[in-house]
Design a protein around this motif. Structure first.
Motif, PDB file in Angstrom:
ATOM      1  N   GLN A 153      14.417   2.539  38.688  1.00  0.00           N
ATOM      2  CA  GLN A 153      14.985   2.899  39.819  1.00  0.00           C
ATOM      3  C   GLN A 153      13.961   3.158  40.886  1.00  0.00           C
ATOM      4  OE1 GLN A 153      17.985   6.078  39.390  1.00  0.00           O
ATOM      5  NE2 GLN A 153      18.970   4.989  37.810  1.00  0.00           N
ATOM      6  N   GLN A 154      12.840   3.832  40.335  1.00  0.00           N
ATOM      7  CA  GLN A 154      11.846   4.360  41.353  1.00  0.00           C
ATOM      8  C   GLN A 154      11.388   3.076  41.930  1.00  0.00           C
ATOM      9  OE1 GLN A 154      11.112   7.398  42.605  1.00  0.00           O
ATOM     10  NE2 GLN A 154       9.766   6.287  43.939  1.00  0.00           N
ATOM     11  N   LYS A 155      10.988   2.138  41.110  1.00  0.00           N
ATOM     12  CA  LYS A 155      10.362   0.675  41.644  1.00  0.00           C
ATOM     13  C   LYS A 155      11.257   0.023  42.578  1.00  0.00           C
ATOM     14  CE  LYS A 155       8.469  -3.523  39.731  1.00  0.00           C
ATOM     15  NZ  LYS A 155       8.202  -4.236  38.719  1.00  0.00           N
ATOM     16  N   LEU A 156      12.546   0.223  42.513  1.00  0.00           N
ATOM     17  CA  LEU A 156      13.656  -0.253  43.365  1.00  0.00           C
ATOM     18  C   LEU A 156      13.616   0.368  44.535  1.00  0.00           C
ATOM     19  CD1 LEU A 156      15.896  -2.660  43.861  1.00  0.00           C
ATOM     20  CD2 LEU A 156      17.358  -0.971  42.867  1.00  0.00           C
ATOM     21  N   ALA A 157      13.600   1.608  44.597  1.00  0.00           N
ATOM     22  CA  ALA A 157      13.593   2.697  45.740  1.00  0.00           C
ATOM     23  C   ALA A 157      12.421   2.306  46.224  1.00  0.00           C
ATOM     24  CB  ALA A 157      13.590   3.946  45.206  1.00  0.00           C
ATOM     25  N   SER A 181      12.347   0.720  50.281  1.00  0.00           N
ATOM     26  CA  SER A 181      11.800   1.861  51.154  1.00  0.00           C
ATOM     27  C   SER A 181      10.863   0.865  52.233  1.00  0.00           C
ATOM     28  CB  SER A 181      10.998   2.895  50.482  1.00  0.00           C
ATOM     29  OG  SER A 181      10.359   3.517  51.722  1.00  0.00           O
ATOM     30  N   ALA A 182      10.071   0.159  51.562  1.00  0.00           N
ATOM     31  CA  ALA A 182       9.108  -0.899  52.189  1.00  0.00           C
ATOM     32  C   ALA A 182       9.806  -1.757  52.975  1.00  0.00           C
ATOM     33  CB  ALA A 182       8.185  -1.438  51.523  1.00  0.00           C
ATOM     34  N   LYS A 183      11.258  -2.450  52.469  1.00  0.00           N
ATOM     35  CA  LYS A 183      11.729  -3.268  53.231  1.00  0.00           C
ATOM     36  C   LYS A 183      12.617  -2.806  54.214  1.00  0.00           C
ATOM     37  CE  LYS A 183      14.061  -7.371  53.554  1.00  0.00           C
ATOM     38  NZ  LYS A 183      13.370  -8.523  53.955  1.00  0.00           N
ATOM     39  N   LEU A 184      13.325  -1.563  54.280  1.00  0.00           N
ATOM     40  CA  LEU A 184      14.036  -0.877  55.203  1.00  0.00           C
ATOM     41  C   LEU A 184      13.229  -0.179  56.274  1.00  0.00           C
ATOM     42  CD1 LEU A 184      17.037   0.147  53.082  1.00  0.00           C
ATOM     43  CD2 LEU A 184      16.883  -1.767  54.617  1.00  0.00           C
ATOM     44  N   GLU A 185      11.995   0.370  55.824  1.00  0.00           N
ATOM     45  CA  GLU A 185      11.001   0.959  56.578  1.00  0.00           C
ATOM     46  C   GLU A 185      11.520   2.438  56.841  1.00  0.00           C
ATOM     47  OE1 GLU A 185      10.004  -1.290  60.047  1.00  0.00           O
ATOM     48  OE2 GLU A 185       8.652  -2.336  59.176  1.00  0.00           O
ATOM     49  N   ARG A 186      11.985   3.179  55.807  1.00  0.00           N
ATOM     50  CA  ARG A 186      12.777   4.447  55.628  1.00  0.00           C
ATOM     51  C   ARG A 186      12.297   4.942  54.423  1.00  0.00           C
ATOM     52  NH1 ARG A 186      17.232   5.472  59.372  1.00  0.00           N
ATOM     53  NH2 ARG A 186      16.763   4.257  61.106  1.00  0.00           N
ATOM     54  N   THR A 225      24.568   0.090  42.200  1.00  0.00           N
ATOM     55  CA  THR A 225      25.493  -0.095  41.368  1.00  0.00           C
ATOM     56  C   THR A 225      25.123  -1.289  40.187  1.00  0.00           C
ATOM     57  OG1 THR A 225      27.303   0.520  42.637  1.00  0.00           O
ATOM     58  CG2 THR A 225      27.895  -0.524  40.706  1.00  0.00           C
ATOM     59  N   THR A 226      24.766  -0.804  38.983  1.00  0.00           N
ATOM     60  CA  THR A 226      24.381  -1.766  37.889  1.00  0.00           C
ATOM     61  C   THR A 226      25.261  -1.994  36.708  1.00  0.00           C
ATOM     62  OG1 THR A 226      23.199   0.001  36.744  1.00  0.00           O
ATOM     63  CG2 THR A 226      22.098  -1.148  38.532  1.00  0.00           C
ATOM     64  N   ALA A 227      25.178  -3.109  36.307  1.00  0.00           N
ATOM     65  CA  ALA A 227      25.996  -3.306  35.028  1.00  0.00           C
ATOM     66  C   ALA A 227      25.658  -2.273  33.813  1.00  0.00           C
ATOM     67  CB  ALA A 227      25.768  -4.593  34.343  1.00  0.00           C
ATOM     68  N   TYR A 228      24.299  -1.933  33.721  1.00  0.00           N
ATOM     69  CA  TYR A 228      23.763  -0.900  32.840  1.00  0.00           C
ATOM     70  C   TYR A 228      22.869   0.042  33.067  1.00  0.00           C
ATOM     71  CZ  TYR A 228      25.597  -4.776  29.844  1.00  0.00           C
ATOM     72  OH  TYR A 228      26.332  -5.850  29.231  1.00  0.00           O
ATOM     73  N   GLU A 229      22.891   1.337  32.664  1.00  0.00           N
ATOM     74  CA  GLU A 229      22.028   2.291  33.078  1.00  0.00           C
ATOM     75  C   GLU A 229      20.516   1.894  33.114  1.00  0.00           C
ATOM     76  OE1 GLU A 229      21.071   6.966  32.235  1.00  0.00           O
ATOM     77  OE2 GLU A 229      22.663   5.927  31.310  1.00  0.00           O
ATOM     78  N   LEU A 230      20.039   1.987  34.498  1.00  0.00           N
ATOM     79  CA  LEU A 230      18.591   1.827  34.650  1.00  0.00           C
ATOM     80  C   LEU A 230      17.742   2.904  34.266  1.00  0.00           C
ATOM     81  CD1 LEU A 230      18.318  -0.345  37.922  1.00  0.00           C
ATOM     82  CD2 LEU A 230      18.344  -1.009  35.597  1.00  0.00           C
ATOM     83  N   ASP A 231      16.486   3.060  33.701  1.00  0.00           N
ATOM     84  CA  ASP A 231      15.687   4.019  33.399  1.00  0.00           C
ATOM     85  C   ASP A 231      14.991   4.580  34.780  1.00  0.00           C
ATOM     86  OD1 ASP A 231      13.665   2.222  34.228  1.00  0.00           O
ATOM     87  OD2 ASP A 231      12.815   2.059  32.075  1.00  0.00           O
ATOM     88  N   ASP A 232      14.363   5.524  34.817  1.00  0.00           N
ATOM     89  CA  ASP A 232      13.842   6.185  35.809  1.00  0.00           C
ATOM     90  C   ASP A 232      12.727   5.332  36.863  1.00  0.00           C
ATOM     91  OD1 ASP A 232      15.675   8.240  35.808  1.00  0.00           O
ATOM     92  OD2 ASP A 232      14.393   9.619  34.689  1.00  0.00           O
TER      93      ASP A 232
END
Length: 178
Positions: free
Chosen positions: A123-127, A131-136, A113-120
């Motif tokens: 979002q991919q960088k965050l994902a 993924s690295a942090k959660l190992e999933r 949930t963000t205050a403003y729309e994130l570009d793809d």
């Protein structure tokens, strides 16, 4: 809510075990999601909740609304739920099934949930970082809440990361008031 989960768990586990054993998890997840959504809205919800409608008629109505979206095995599952007067559990069955599927696939559904729309790309960088942090594997579903002011709130199962400006201001206010 806990009672619904308790009642829905054996059905979700049985559906999951069948789908896993037949290498059909994705299809079952899609079909159960469709059933869950249909069973929660409009006339279908009234039919499922109506004590005056026979279980067979309830199942038939749901199956007809979903049409060709459902396989024969899922139709049989709907009939089983109807016979046991458990059609109202479909949303909870889907939620539990999806959780079992994610665990099997070593994936986690993340609500961003963000205050403003994130570009793809963002979002991919965050994902990728999550993924690295959660190992999933991470599946991101994004939402916008302008009340956050800035930043983001990330929910992954029981983990909540509040990096929003609103969250920081609330923490500051608590610290000042204590």
């Amino acid at each position: 809510m806990a009672e619904l989960t308790t009642l829905a768990r054996p059905y979700a586990k049985a559906a999951f075990a069948y789908a896993r054993d037949h290498s059909d998890l994705a299809s079952w997840a899609t079909q159960l999601e469709t059933l869950a959504l249909v069973s929660e809205y409009g006339k279908a919800k009234e039919i499922v909740a109506s004590p005056g409608v026979t279980p067979a008629d309830q199942a038939t109505a749901l199956i007809e609304v979903c049409g060709e979206e459902l396989s024969e095995k899922v139709k049989n599952f709907v009939q089983l739920l109807a016979d046991n007067k458990r059609l109202a559990l479909l949303p909870e069955v889907f939620t539990l099934f999806d959780a079992l599927k994610s665990a099997q696939e070593q994936a986690v559904n993340v609500e961003l949930t963000t205050a403003y729309e994130l570009d793809d790309a963002s979002q991919q960088k965050l994902a990728d970082a999550l993924s690295a942090k959660l190992e999933r594997k991470v599946k991101v579903s994004a939402a916008i809440d302008q009340q956050l002011l800035a930043g983001a709130v990330i929910k992954a199962g029981d983990l909540v990361i509040d990096g929003s400006m609103r969250g920081r201001l609330e923490k500051l206010a608590k610290a000042i008031n204590s």
